[in-house]
Design an enzyme around this catalytic site. Sequence first.
Site, mmCIF file in Angstrom:
data_model
loop_
_atom_site.group_PDB
_atom_site.id
_atom_site.type_symbol
_atom_site.label_atom_id
_atom_site.label_comp_id
_atom_site.label_asym_id
_atom_site.label_seq_id
_atom_site.Cartn_x
_atom_site.Cartn_y
_atom_site.Cartn_z
ATOM 1 N N PHE A 13 0.433 -0.917 0.051
ATOM 2 C CA PHE A 13 -0.018 0.051 0.032
ATOM 3 C C PHE A 13 0.987 1.305 -0.023
ATOM 4 O O PHE A 13 1.658 1.231 0.742
ATOM 5 C CB PHE A 13 -1.081 0.186 1.187
ATOM 6 C CG PHE A 13 -1.639 1.287 1.500
ATOM 7 C CD1 PHE A 13 -2.867 1.220 0.777
ATOM 8 C CD2 PHE A 13 -1.902 2.321 1.897
ATOM 9 C CE1 PHE A 13 -4.208 1.982 0.670
ATOM 10 C CE2 PHE A 13 -1.880 3.758 2.297
ATOM 11 C CZ PHE A 13 -3.178 3.445 1.269
ATOM 12 N N GLU A 92 13.076 3.594 0.730
ATOM 13 C CA GLU A 92 12.600 4.946 2.295
ATOM 14 C C GLU A 92 13.307 4.078 3.255
ATOM 15 O O GLU A 92 12.430 4.187 4.520
ATOM 16 C CB GLU A 92 11.098 3.308 2.893
ATOM 17 C CG GLU A 92 10.011 3.082 0.910
ATOM 18 C CD GLU A 92 9.305 4.722 0.915
ATOM 19 O OE1 GLU A 92 9.229 5.881 1.631
ATOM 20 O OE2 GLU A 92 9.260 4.955 -0.389
HETATM 21 C C1 SIN Z 1 4.738 5.735 0.324
HETATM 22 O O1 SIN Z 1 4.952 6.255 -0.102
HETATM 23 O O2 SIN Z 1 3.589 4.935 0.237
HETATM 24 C C2 SIN Z 1 5.413 5.558 1.804
HETATM 25 C C3 SIN Z 1 5.687 7.426 1.364
HETATM 26 C C4 SIN Z 1 6.181 8.211 0.930
HETATM 27 O O3 SIN Z 1 7.266 7.120 -0.044
HETATM 28 O O4 SIN Z 1 6.164 8.796 0.352
#
Ligand code: SIN
Length: 190
Positions: A13, A92
Amino acid sequence: MTSSASSSPLWIFGYGSLIWRADFAFVEQRPAYIRDFSRRFWQGSSDHRGMPGAPGRVVTLIEDLEACCAGMAYRIDPKLTSTVLAGLDHREQGGYDQLQLPIHFSPTEVVTGLTYYANPRNSSFLGEAPVDSIARQIVDSTGPSGPNSEYVLELDSALREINRVLAQDTDSHVAAIATAVRQLLSTAIP
Ligand code: SIN
């Protein structure tokens, strides 16, 4: 940070850049939502949308009973689970950990999947600030992945479409920051 591999299909998700910049292999994508979390621009970014010592702001999830956070769910080919997760763990790495949770496609269609969540104890967490200060910091920030303002505007536009498909209200926090960012960009001296 942990990685996990499994023989059953994995759903991921995305609620931030993973919505509009899905640079990994997936076999299906579907608008979806998670419960009991709100999306907030409270995570600092020194590796994507800012620099060390001058972080930008990106979204994370804040526990919020009864809230609903819309995003995009991706189904991953079981043969590629380890490769995709290794790539996402790397992307991430600026404070995010994997979190397993229910992903809803509708009130009755739910799968278990994972998301990347920056909890408030990570060293890059910035926390709450007034909308105008967040927008100012975003307009002043850029990093290896590009201007922080691009992140906000792409997210706002992608969320409007997802919420239209899900028949949900748009995300008022993201919309308020996007409006403030647009305002600052339109008055910036070239
Ligand atoms: C995501 O997009 O689900 C995690 C946060 C991001 O990388 O902006």
